[in-house]
Motif scaffolding. Structure first.
Motif, PDB file in Angstrom:
ATOM      1  N   VAL A  89       1.807   6.401  -7.111  1.00 49.80           N
ATOM      2  CA  VAL A  89       0.785   7.296  -7.663  1.00 49.80           C
ATOM      3  C   VAL A  89       1.251   8.738  -7.544  1.00 49.80           C
ATOM      4  N   GLU A 101      -5.578   3.517  -5.104  1.00 49.40           N
ATOM      5  CA  GLU A 101      -4.966   4.765  -4.652  1.00 49.40           C
ATOM      6  C   GLU A 101      -5.301   5.940  -5.563  1.00 49.40           C
ATOM      7  N   VAL A 125      -8.598   7.054  -4.359  1.00 48.40           N
ATOM      8  CA  VAL A 125      -8.485   7.772  -3.088  1.00 48.40           C
ATOM      9  C   VAL A 125      -7.945   9.182  -3.307  1.00 48.40           C
ATOM     10  N   ARG A 126      -6.870   9.295  -4.110  1.00 46.14           N
ATOM     11  CA  ARG A 126      -6.181  10.579  -4.255  1.00 46.14           C
ATOM     12  C   ARG A 126      -6.934  11.565  -5.134  1.00 46.14           C
ATOM     13  N   PRO A 156      -3.909  -2.359  -6.298  1.00 47.74           N
ATOM     14  CA  PRO A 156      -3.595  -1.323  -5.286  1.00 47.74           C
ATOM     15  C   PRO A 156      -3.385   0.057  -5.907  1.00 47.74           C
ATOM     16  N   ARG A 177      -7.873  -1.483   1.294  1.00 49.59           N
ATOM     17  CA  ARG A 177      -6.465  -1.596   0.913  1.00 49.59           C
ATOM     18  C   ARG A 177      -5.954  -3.014   1.148  1.00 49.59           C
ATOM     19  N   LYS A 231     -13.353   6.842   4.277  1.00 51.46           N
ATOM     20  CA  LYS A 231     -11.899   7.001   4.289  1.00 51.46           C
ATOM     21  C   LYS A 231     -11.280   6.488   5.581  1.00 51.46           C
ATOM     22  N   THR A 274       0.835  -1.211   0.000  1.00 52.32           N
ATOM     23  CA  THR A 274       0.000   0.000   0.000  1.00 52.32           C
ATOM     24  C   THR A 274       0.860   1.249   0.000  1.00 52.32           C
ATOM     25  N   ASP A 275       1.868   1.281   0.859  1.00 53.37           N
ATOM     26  CA  ASP A 275       2.757   2.446   0.907  1.00 53.37           C
ATOM     27  C   ASP A 275       3.470   2.639  -0.426  1.00 53.37           C
ATOM     28  N   ALA A 315       2.346   1.743  -3.343  1.00 55.37           N
ATOM     29  CA  ALA A 315       1.346   2.211  -4.313  1.00 55.37           C
ATOM     30  C   ALA A 315       1.087   3.705  -4.129  1.00 55.37           C
ATOM     31  N   ILE A 316       1.013   4.146  -2.878  1.00 60.08           N
ATOM     32  CA  ILE A 316       0.792   5.574  -2.604  1.00 60.08           C
ATOM     33  C   ILE A 316       1.948   6.395  -3.147  1.00 60.08           C
TER      34      ILE A 316
END
Length: 359
Positions: free
Chosen positions: A13, A179, A182-183, A175, A296, A288, A6-7, A9-10
């Motif tokens: 992105v 993201e 989300v973003r 993932p 996630r 969220k 996840t980190d 992927a963040i």
């Protein structure tokens, strides 16, 4: 392990700070910020189906903005015309006797000009009302905005539908998809609904200018009441002759003016939207803070159904008003532009996912 993916992927992105993201779709600009590890998502954003959706969205968004300006312009012209009619009436009734002492018979010319202007304003009010009822600029604005927002939802839905293989050194696609939702959807829309709920909440009360005008009308009305009582009781002799009909006319026009102020500053539609936006912001915040961590985990586990269900819940909240203004055929036409490559997740699946996360 899931947190590491996840980190990563963040980071891949690599969305800019929230204040700089804006609401434009622009897949090329989004892809330009991404790191090479986001290769599968970058290739998805290059899909021509997305380019067509973005072009349609931009066109409808521009048309909706133009329609909004057009509606607000005519609406404000109508309000100004109504205020003008009442203000002219107040001035004529309040100062006619005093002015007659200074201008004599020439006062008739001024009163005639005021009457003509008042009739012109009245005609303008009628014509604007006719335009509002026949052309329906508010409905046109709402429909164009609904189409644009439906295209926005279709854009992100299209991203979720597109497959793409991850190459060596690249992250898994799911993932990355989560993201970007989300973003560029969840966080900006949460900020938007929170901000608009506050703005509309403030706007449903009397603004400062209207409060000043209303205060002056109230003071004037109270003064008229006190003077009328004093004259009737013989406690005060006015400099000018006391005309009960004239005094009654001033009181009625003052009351009409106060009612007009209230009717144009307390917007029931804005009040309703403020409540709806506040609830939407609350729902997005819940998604969220409470449900995103589970989504996630599902993305890392390649649980497409669970991630799609979460994204559908987000889209359902953001696009809640679009279906109110569009026909089933129009919604189907927009959905057809997505060209799905796998079955859509129905709302029942989204509900089951929501209930499962609550256990």
């Amino acid at each position: 392990m899931s947190n590491d993916v996840t980190d990563a992927a963040i980071r891949a992105v690599n969305a800019p700070p929230l204040a700089e993201r804006g609401y434009a779709l622009d897949p090329a600009a989004k892809a330009a910020h991404m790191l090479p590890e986001a290769g599968p998502l970058i290739r998805v954003l290059a899909d021509q189906a997305l380019a067509r959706l973005v072009a349609d969205y931009d066109r409808n968004d521009a048309a909706a903005i133009a329609a909004q300006k057009r509606y607000r312009r005519w609406n404000w012209l109508g309000i100004i015309a109504r205020y003008g009619i009442i203000i002219l009436g107040i001035l004529a009734l309040s100062f006619t006797q005093a002015l007659r002492r200074f201008v004599g018979e020439d006062l008739a010319i001024w009163l005639g000009a005021a009457l003509v202007l008042q009739l012109v304003l009245f005609l303008a009010t009628l014509l604007i009302s006719l335009y509002m009822k026949t052309k329906r600029p508010l409905e046109n604005w709402m429909r164009l905005r609904a189409i644009a927002e439906a295209k926005r939802m279709a854009f992100f839905d299209c991203i979720m539908q597109r497959p793409q293989m991850a190459l060596d050194g690249e992250l898994p696609l799911l993932p990355l998809k989560l993201e970007i939702i989300v973003r560029y959807l969840l966080e900006p829309q949460l900020a938007y609904f929170t901000k608009r709920a506050r703005e509309l909440g403030r706007g449903t009360g009397l603004n400062r200018t209207s409060l000043v005008i209303l205060g002056l009308v109230l003071a004037y009305t109270v003064l008229q009441i006190v003077l009328a009582i004093a004259v009737l009781l013989g406690l005060y002799t006015p400099a000018l002759s006391f005309d009960p009909d004239l005094a009654m006319g001033r009181a009625l026009i003052g009351a009409a003016f106060a009612v007009l102020i209230a009717s144009t500053t307390i917007a029931k539609v804005d009040e309703r939207n403020a409540l709806r936006y506040a609830q939407t912001a609350s729902n997005l915040k819940t998604l969220k803070e409470d449900l995103l961590p589970r989504a996630r985990e599902a993305a890392v586990a390649d649980d497409t159904v669970a991630v799609d269900a979460f994204v559908r819940l987000v889209s359902e909240q953001v696009g809640f008003g679009a279906a109110d203004w569009l026909s089933i055929e129009e919604l189907r036409e927009i959905a057809a532009a997505i060209e799905p490559t796998r079955p859509n997740v129905d709302i029942a699946a989204a509900r089951r996912f929501l209930l499962a996360l609550g256990r």
